[in-house]
Design a protein around this motif. Structure first.
Motif, PDB file in Angstrom:
ATOM      1  N   MET A 254      47.953  33.092  35.684  1.00 17.22           N
ATOM      2  CA  MET A 254      47.240  33.227  36.966  1.00 17.22           C
ATOM      3  C   MET A 254      45.758  33.379  36.685  1.00 17.22           C
ATOM      4  O   MET A 254      45.331  34.350  36.061  1.00 17.22           O
TER       5      MET A 254
ATOM      6  N   LEU B   5      49.171  39.934  43.424  1.00 15.53           N
ATOM      7  CA  LEU B   5      48.067  39.051  43.814  1.00 15.53           C
ATOM      8  C   LEU B   5      47.764  39.201  45.299  1.00 15.53           C
ATOM      9  O   LEU B   5      46.597  39.234  45.706  1.00 15.53           O
TER      10      LEU B   5
ATOM     11  N   TRP C 232      44.248  40.273  46.817  1.00 16.23           N
ATOM     12  CA  TRP C 232      43.605  39.293  47.698  1.00 16.23           C
ATOM     13  C   TRP C 232      43.174  39.923  49.017  1.00 16.23           C
ATOM     14  O   TRP C 232      42.096  39.626  49.541  1.00 16.23           O
TER      15      TRP C 232
ATOM     16  N   ALA D 210      42.779  30.894  43.614  1.00 20.91           N
ATOM     17  CA  ALA D 210      43.633  31.228  42.471  1.00 20.91           C
ATOM     18  C   ALA D 210      44.388  29.975  42.059  1.00 20.91           C
ATOM     19  O   ALA D 210      44.786  29.166  42.908  1.00 20.91           O
TER      20      ALA D 210
ATOM     21  N   ALA E 177      42.313  33.776  38.733  1.00 22.21           N
ATOM     22  CA  ALA E 177      41.907  34.105  40.106  1.00 22.21           C
ATOM     23  C   ALA E 177      40.428  34.447  40.169  1.00 22.21           C
ATOM     24  O   ALA E 177      39.863  34.997  39.225  1.00 22.21           O
TER      25      ALA E 177
ATOM     26  N   LYS F 177      36.215  37.480  38.236  1.00 20.65           N
ATOM     27  CA  LYS F 177      37.261  36.568  37.772  1.00 20.65           C
ATOM     28  C   LYS F 177      38.121  37.265  36.732  1.00 20.65           C
ATOM     29  O   LYS F 177      37.631  38.080  35.962  1.00 20.65           O
TER      30      LYS F 177
END
Length: 475
Positions: free
Chosen positions: A247, A403, A407, A429, A249, A383
């Motif tokens: 992942m 996530l 988010w 992402a 993001a 990031k």
């Protein structure tokens, strides 16, 4: 006639000397094993020159582990026919075979040291546990080590090809930055890359080649950035058996963030956000240790809400590594890997704060302090990269829920979350799941200008991962 194994010649016909400039991309710790100094966990340095020391044993262990995982997959072992056993040797009972790869110790520069604090957080109170704080020394990012190794090639062509292929795979991992070195490498420390390779081959069956090797003649040395080309290996021969969920993001900062640093300049505020040196500049960072700690605490809370505490603990310990509460507890490595990343374009401001007496409502005397968090401004981005090695579907589902919380700003990072710090807003992402050597799934999640979320990829598969987590933990 004595036919003892140790009297037989290995029939070495060629030697390959490989040198490379290894650059640390994040702070790194190479241990000294001596904890009697002012720092709880000091660095290993050469006692004569005082330079940082990367031992050949440490580098060899990292290369061997990478090659084994690349060839067989995470957590899998091979046999004597495996590439990693052919290259690095093996030992079974009283029999074994010596490694044909010689890796030298490497001295870096005189160390530019970063000091970091570590602390254990109580899951219930979200505060630091008493007597669980420690500090350690790290080598600054940007430090260079000139590594050197020598491969001995036997006469047998089949084995020669296996040795070259195994070495090429292992060194390609260094070249791509997929091998981390030292302490807490699953939490962002020890990331490194090779800047340039130097390869020189000596044919020992000819007088010229033998004399050149004895004289360390480098006239025929080849230089380049691709080790496969320098060793003459076809990339189509590489089959990666590692299965991993990744992942990547990007978030914007919603307000401010502070990950406290215990060490800064003498005239700095009382509390300053964590900075790390990059190319001579002090840059604010999101540490992999802080990110992993926040994710672990929230993951346990989610799992415990749905299932029993026993099942939640079992799943979290398997994903994040065992929690050691007593000497009898068995340690296990974390499947989840986090990275340390720079925070781009933040605004540094100093705030003054006071402590209030909860009974009188007035400020406490001598309780004035100042702090320097980082604040959002246009272009401020956070990031990070999170990976799960050999993931289960339920583990992927749990990471998707984490996530979501990041988010939406529900999961803050760093300290002082109770006053609104550390909250993020999701921007985009990219999720990648390498399920087998020939199957890979990719999703992209983007926040559109109207505030809605766009998902590119198989949405049903993502929903199934979450369902597998809920069904597994609640059963």
């Amino acid at each position: 006639m004595d036919n003892s194994h140790w009297l037989k010649s290995r029939e070495i016909v060629e030697r390959i000397i490989i040198r490379g400039s290894l650059i640390l991309e994040t702070p790194t710790y190479f241990g000294a094993g001596d904890h009697d100094g002012l720092v709880d966990i000091p660095l290993a340095v050469d006692p004569l020159e005082g330079k940082t020391l990367l031992t050949g044993a440490s580098l060899t262990g990292a290369l061997r582990s990478y090659l084994r995982e690349y060839e067989h997959g995470y957590g899998q072992q091979g046999d004597k026919k495996s590439l990693y056993m052919n290259l690095f040797g093996n030992q079974e009972d009283n029999e074994g075979e010596q490694s044909l790869l010689i890796v030298n110790d490497s001295l870096g520069e005189k160390p530019k040291v970063e000091l970091r604090d570590g602390v254990k957080i109580d899951n219930k109170t979200r505060t630091a546990k008493d007597k669980h704080k420690f500090d350690f020394e790290l080598i600054e990012a940007g430090t260079c080590f000139l590594i050197e190794m020598e491969l001995l090639l036997p006469k047998e062509d089949t084995r020669k090809e296996k040795l070259l292929l195994g070495l090429a795979i292992a060194l390609k991992g260094l070249e791509k930055g997929e091998i981390s070195l030292g302490f807490r490498k699953r939490r962002g420390f020890g990331s490194c890359k090779i800047k340039e390779w130097n390869v020189c081959r000596y044919n020992l069956t000819t007088p010229k080649g033998l004399i050149n090797w004895l004289n360390e003649d480098l006239k025929e040395e080849k230089r380049g950035q691709n080790i496969l080309t320098l060793l003459g290996i076809n990339e189509s021969n590489l089959i990666d058996k590692r299965y991993i969920f990744t992942m990547n993001a990007t978030f914007s900062l919603d307000g401010s963030m502070i990950i406290r640093s215990g060490y800064d300049k003498a005239d700095a505020p009382d509390m300053v956000h964590l900075h790390s040196n990059r190319n001579g500049e002090s840059i604010p960072v999101l540490s992999g240790t802080s990110l992993a700690g926040s994710l672990r605490a929230r993951a346990f809370r989610i799992a415990k809400t749905i299932g029993s505490e026993e099942k939640a603990s079992e799943m979290i310990n398997r994903l994040f590594g065992s929690e050691i509460k007593s000497p009898a507890d068995k340690a296990s490595a974390s499947q989840l890997i986090t990275t340390e990343n720079e925070i781009t374009n933040p605004l540094n401001l100093v705030q003054q704060r006071i402590k209030i007496d909860r009974f009188t409502g007035s400020s406490l005397p001598t309780a004035l302090f100042d702090e320097q968090p980082i604040f959002e401004q246009k272009g401020t981005n956070v990031k990070f990269k999170v990976q799960i090695q050999k993931p289960e579907n339920a583990q992927i589902g749990l990471l998707l829920l984490l996530l979501k919380d990041l988010w939406t700003g529900d999961l803050p990072l760093g300290g002082e979350a109770s006053v609104g710090r550390g909250r993020l807003r999701g921007l985009n992402a990219k999720l990648t799941y390498k399920e087998s050597f020939d199957i890979q799934h990719v999703w992209e999640i983007n926040k559109k200008n109207n505030g809605k979320i766009e998902i590119v990829g198989d949405r049903d598969r993502l929903e199934n991962y979450v369902s597998d987590f809920i069904g597994g933990i609640a059963a």
